[in-house]
Scaffold this active site. Sequence first.
Site, mmCIF file in Angstrom:
data_model
loop_
_atom_site.group_PDB
_atom_site.id
_atom_site.type_symbol
_atom_site.label_atom_id
_atom_site.label_comp_id
_atom_site.label_asym_id
_atom_site.label_seq_id
_atom_site.Cartn_x
_atom_site.Cartn_y
_atom_site.Cartn_z
ATOM 1 C CG HIS A 511 -25.068 -60.831 -21.757
ATOM 2 N ND1 HIS A 511 -25.158 -61.424 -20.517
ATOM 3 C CD2 HIS A 511 -25.157 -59.495 -21.532
ATOM 4 C CE1 HIS A 511 -25.312 -60.493 -19.591
ATOM 5 N NE2 HIS A 511 -25.302 -59.308 -20.180
ATOM 6 C CD GLU A 512 -24.258 -56.656 -23.776
ATOM 7 O OE1 GLU A 512 -25.233 -55.899 -23.614
ATOM 8 O OE2 GLU A 512 -23.489 -56.966 -22.842
ATOM 9 C CG HIS A 515 -28.929 -56.492 -21.693
ATOM 10 N ND1 HIS A 515 -29.533 -56.554 -20.472
ATOM 11 C CD2 HIS A 515 -27.614 -56.757 -21.468
ATOM 12 C CE1 HIS A 515 -28.618 -56.847 -19.542
ATOM 13 N NE2 HIS A 515 -27.453 -56.981 -20.126
ATOM 14 C CG HIS A 518 -35.573 -56.703 -20.815
ATOM 15 N ND1 HIS A 518 -34.865 -56.503 -19.659
ATOM 16 C CD2 HIS A 518 -36.869 -56.799 -20.431
ATOM 17 C CE1 HIS A 518 -35.707 -56.498 -18.625
ATOM 18 N NE2 HIS A 518 -36.922 -56.674 -19.070
HETATM 19 ZN ZN LIG Z 1 -25.588 -57.411 -19.325
#
Ligand SMILES: [Zn+2]
Length: 721
Positions: A511-512, A515, A518
Amino acid sequence: MRTKLLTLAAAVAVAAGCSDVSEPKQPQSVDMPVEVAEQVAGVVESNPLMSISPLQYQAPQFDQIKNEHFKPALVAGMAEQLQEVDAIANNPEPATFDNTLVALEKTGALLNRASLVFYNLAGSSSNETIRAIQGELAPKMAAHRDDIYLNKALFKRVDALYQQRESLGLDAESLRLLEVYHRDFVMAGAQLNDAQQQQIRDLNEQEATLTNNFRQMLMAQRDETAVVVDSVDELAGLSEGQIAMLKAAADEKGLDGKYLIYITNTTRQPILTNMDNRALRDRVWQASVNRGIAGENATYPLVQQLTALRAEKAKLLGFDTWADYRLAPAMAKTPQAVRDMFSSMVPKVAANVEREAEAIQQMIVAKGETFKLQPWDWAYYANQVRAERFALDESEVKAYFEFKSVLEQGVFFTMNKLFGVTFKPRPDLPVYHEDVLAYEVFDADGSSLAIFYGDYFAREGKRGGAWMSAFVKQSGLLEAKPVIVNVMNIDKAAAGQPTLVSYDHATTMFHELGHGLHGMFSDVKYPSLSGTSVSRDFVEFPSTYQEDWAANPEVLANYARHYKTGEPMPKALLDKVLASRSFNQGYDTMEYMAAALLDMEWHSLAVDSKVEDVAAFEADALAKNGVKLDYVLPRYRSGYFSHAFPGGYSASYYAYMWSEILAADAFAYTQRSGGLNRASGDKFRKHVLSVGNSIDPMETYKAFRGEAPKTAALLERRGLL
Ligand SMILES: [Zn+2]
């Protein structure tokens, strides 16, 4: 997680984590420091924050930055940016896109540099000095933003450009930049006359007082609502450790020989899971759900005042309701869009709640009881159903998730399969703590893309949770390459022992880095549109999208291996781990949706509607949306809904699930159209990860997906179909 970054680089809090949000600061009185000049003069030579870092991609010189460098750099940075902004606002030349918008994007270099380092370290390596600076600077940073966004001369130039935007010959990203700036100015109140701006300031002041009172009362409620237990017999089912804690809590309050149960923030109380005594479960439950209704610390009046005040403020700023005001810059755009999305899921979720309730009722009967399930019984018997269905030994599972293997053979491997990127250790780069790992990230063609730090282990001074943030944000205009960090709180094993992580932590690592990519794949011109500077209901989409690769067979085969034997994880064990994740999802989803819709209803009040009865309003709001269930109350009721009232999530609590809907829908689409390969990754990168906020988020989504998001995949992801 994260937030829409303040447009003018002067980000107040920049953690793009999953727990932190920087709110656009509202107008308040200006308080500029007078000692700026001396401070600048005194530190300019020795303060590494005062100049651009000579390290690759301007990576911070962590080996040289000291606590005493922060305040002078931040104060000087604010002064510098104000000067730059004043020069733009007072430029005698007529406004052009270049001399106004592009010029604004270039302001605040020092403030940006210093605040990105400072607020990152304030989250990951805090100490008393840093906390003191934070407290001192918070109002100054807020005032600084107001100095810019309430600057009338500056707004006049932005507005003049906005009015002729179609004829300026702007490219799409430049047009978007102009629209975003204009909206941010309008939303801050720049368009109002002096009297109205004064009204906004007054309302903001009142709002600050009310939210502060709300917070104080929530804290005071802690003592008021704590449940005193007279005898240890009533605590049957709790662990020795838990009982010792309750005894210590009572001792601290001078309640000798007793036990004290503090109520935690959500409606659901974790302690009920193991509490055998039904009467005590009832007492704890009532203490939780009735918080704020009456007594010295009743928050109900504050709910009424805050929602009325926000309705008034929204109207002044040109919006029908506070929810309309809040959602205008979001992907959802309108409260109705959120209601539509959620209401499409309600029947399925409610059906799951019913099924879960039946299984729990059967368990009650199987245990020889005859009573009908009540809300305070749910967690207790659900836990027994869970134990019966999925007997999971957490340490047996963890043996297959050795930290370094998860990171390099799992997360990095997946990103290589999808995007062709590689991570090369860079132990030569300075870090702010010895546990921090530094990597240089290379693109598929071998070109260097970004610096990435992984700060994965828990330690003193680090706040809880997990998040991503940037030390340097990508920008074509500023020729800046991204320098990104992921922060987590994994317990590090003792020296010489392997660090083993839970499956949840493994998915959080995916998940991290979602980011992270991104930020790293951002390919835009303007810094304020870069990377994760997207709306709150979009920002968790790219990260949540990456989570489910953790369970992809090809990925698992590569990383989930027993730390001693190297054996792959047995399929039966994995199936059990995955199945257990969808347990109780009807309840979890329903309590979240109920809270999100309650928040939306409270903030959808028109300016002259008066709520006389908070409890009745709440009941109506839930019933109206089909989420008023016997066993499942909202995750937060009005009296203790800190996100919606004192916190920064008013009319925005929905955003977490909105992002998850996008992620599930997009991930399912990827599975159907090729799965784990470069074509999938490149498409996601091109349409989602590279564009930041340079395109409207709904358009971004549709460009990738070919259509607007639907909720079926979320229901499937949560096991609710
Ligand atoms: Zn998050």
